[in-house]
Design a protein around this motif. Structure first.
Motif, short mmCIF file in Angstrom:
data_model
loop_
_atom_site.label_atom_id
_atom_site.label_comp_id
_atom_site.label_asym_id
_atom_site.label_seq_id
_atom_site.Cartn_x
_atom_site.Cartn_y
_atom_site.Cartn_z
N SER A 22 40.59 41.47 33.30
CA SER A 22 40.51 40.16 34.02
C SER A 22 39.85 39.86 35.14
O SER A 22 39.90 41.13 35.91
N LEU A 23 39.95 38.95 35.79
CA LEU A 23 39.27 38.76 37.13
C LEU A 23 40.26 39.31 38.21
O LEU A 23 40.05 39.95 39.22
N ALA A 24 41.80 38.91 37.92
CA ALA A 24 42.75 39.29 38.78
C ALA A 24 42.76 40.88 38.77
O ALA A 24 43.03 41.44 39.89
N ARG A 25 42.75 41.75 37.57
CA ARG A 25 42.79 43.06 37.41
C ARG A 25 41.71 43.63 38.33
O ARG A 25 41.93 44.42 39.28
N ALA A 26 40.42 43.05 38.17
CA ALA A 26 39.22 43.39 38.87
C ALA A 26 39.53 43.50 40.40
O ALA A 26 39.11 44.31 41.20
N LYS A 27 39.92 42.27 40.68
CA LYS A 27 40.27 42.03 42.36
C LYS A 27 41.23 43.11 42.90
O LYS A 27 41.19 43.65 43.87
N VAL A 63 41.96 46.04 41.46
CA VAL A 63 41.39 47.26 41.77
C VAL A 63 40.41 47.59 42.96
O VAL A 63 40.54 48.55 43.69
N GLU A 64 39.86 46.31 43.32
CA GLU A 64 38.88 46.47 44.53
C GLU A 64 39.80 46.67 45.64
O GLU A 64 39.44 47.29 46.58
N PHE A 65 40.79 45.87 45.89
CA PHE A 65 41.73 46.09 46.95
C PHE A 65 42.29 47.33 46.94
O PHE A 65 42.48 48.09 48.26
N LYS A 66 42.87 47.89 45.80
CA LYS A 66 43.45 49.21 45.82
C LYS A 66 42.58 50.22 46.23
O LYS A 66 42.95 51.38 46.87
N GLU A 67 41.19 50.20 45.68
CA GLU A 67 40.34 51.28 46.16
C GLU A 67 39.51 51.02 47.38
O GLU A 67 38.81 51.83 47.81
N HIS A 68 39.93 50.10 48.14
CA HIS A 68 39.29 49.52 49.46
C HIS A 68 39.51 50.76 50.41
O HIS A 68 40.75 51.01 50.61
N ASP A 69 38.49 51.26 51.14
CA ASP A 69 38.66 52.09 52.19
C ASP A 69 38.72 51.65 53.55
O ASP A 69 37.55 51.25 54.04
N GLY A 70 39.92 51.01 54.15
CA GLY A 70 39.72 50.55 55.30
C GLY A 70 40.66 49.52 55.17
O GLY A 70 41.18 49.09 54.15
N PRO A 71 41.04 48.79 56.36
CA PRO A 71 42.15 47.64 56.38
C PRO A 71 41.59 46.36 55.52
O PRO A 71 40.41 46.16 55.64
N ASP A 125 61.71 40.61 48.59
CA ASP A 125 60.19 41.04 48.14
C ASP A 125 60.03 40.06 46.93
O ASP A 125 60.60 39.85 45.87
N HIS A 126 58.83 39.03 47.23
CA HIS A 126 58.50 38.30 46.36
C HIS A 126 57.45 38.61 45.40
O HIS A 126 56.52 39.35 45.82
N PHE A 127 57.41 38.41 44.20
CA PHE A 127 56.33 39.18 43.28
C PHE A 127 55.60 38.11 42.44
O PHE A 127 56.24 36.96 41.92
N LYS A 128 54.23 38.23 42.29
CA LYS A 128 53.50 37.43 41.47
C LYS A 128 52.47 38.45 40.43
O LYS A 128 52.21 39.50 40.91
N LYS A 129 52.37 37.99 39.27
CA LYS A 129 51.74 38.84 38.35
C LYS A 129 50.44 39.13 38.24
O LYS A 129 49.53 37.91 38.45
N ILE A 130 49.77 40.18 38.30
CA ILE A 130 48.47 40.50 38.20
C ILE A 130 48.09 40.72 36.58
O ILE A 130 47.09 39.77 36.31
N ASP A 131 48.96 41.32 35.99
CA ASP A 131 48.88 41.15 34.53
C ASP A 131 50.09 41.69 34.20
O ASP A 131 51.08 41.94 34.96
N TYR A 153 52.45 43.77 52.36
CA TYR A 153 51.74 43.54 51.07
C TYR A 153 51.65 44.94 50.33
O TYR A 153 51.51 45.81 50.97
N PHE A 154 52.13 44.69 49.16
CA PHE A 154 52.47 46.11 48.43
C PHE A 154 52.13 45.75 46.88
O PHE A 154 52.15 44.56 46.49
N TYR A 155 52.02 46.75 46.10
CA TYR A 155 51.91 46.32 44.68
C TYR A 155 52.84 47.26 43.64
O TYR A 155 53.36 48.30 44.27
N LEU A 156 53.04 46.93 42.49
CA LEU A 156 53.86 47.72 41.56
C LEU A 156 53.14 47.90 40.34
O LEU A 156 52.61 46.89 39.80
N GLU A 157 53.15 48.83 39.86
CA GLU A 157 52.44 49.26 38.35
C GLU A 157 53.11 49.84 37.34
O GLU A 157 53.93 50.75 37.89
#
Length: 153
Positions: free
Chosen positions: A2-7, A9-17, A120-126, A147-151
């Motif tokens: 999905s577009l959300a998942r792709a975005k 992954v892009e943020f998670k793998e981003h090297d830098g702020p 902690d507020h949550f929104k679904k990526i998937d 900002y954080f994420y949970l898998e």
């Protein structure tokens, strides 16, 4: 993917702020999480934005969160020196619970710490990934959120 998942992954793998505005824009595209969506065990990570809390959870050995029910939440599941999981109630000043709260004009699943004014507020990526925004007294950094994420494990 999905577009959300792709975005994500892009943020998670981003090297830098990552600029807060980019994460805010991403947040706006996501669906609110429900309490049922959150039940389970989750592995966590953070987005590096330059927030003063960046790196603090990692130093504490943070693994993630466990949502057994709406009233039984371990917000700071950490790993000890042997790699065993434990709920760090000292750092979290207790455990937590899940509520539906309005944030930025939407009602979404929100984890509320029992012993400190942090939400902690949550929104679904998937179905297995959520974006989190930590909010509350003592957490905001000159008005900026953490900002954080949970898998799902």
């Amino acid at each position: 993917m999905s577009l959300a998942r792709a975005k994500f992954v892009e943020f998670k793998e981003h090297d830098g702020p990552i600029p807060d505005a980019q994460l805010d824009d991403f947040w706006a595209t996501l669906s609110p999480a429900t309490i049922d969506d959150m039940i389970g065990q989750w592995r966590g990570g953070e987005f590096r934005t330059g927030h003063r809390m960046n790196g603090a959870l990692e130093k504490a050995g943070w693994f993630g969160k466990t949502f057994t029910s709406a009233t039984d939440v371990q917000p700071l599941v950490c790993l000890d020196a042997q790699g065993n999981k434990f709920s760090n109630v000292a750092m979290g000043k207790g455990e937590a619970s899940l509520w539906l709260e309005a944030f930025r004009g939407e009602v979404t699943a929100t984890m509320v710490y029992d012993g400190q004014p942090v939400h902690d507020h949550f929104k679904k990526i998937d179905d297995d990934t959520v974006l989190g925004i930590m909010n509350g007294k003592g957490v905001r950094d000159n008005g900026r959120y953490f900002y954080f994420y949970l898998e799902r494990v």
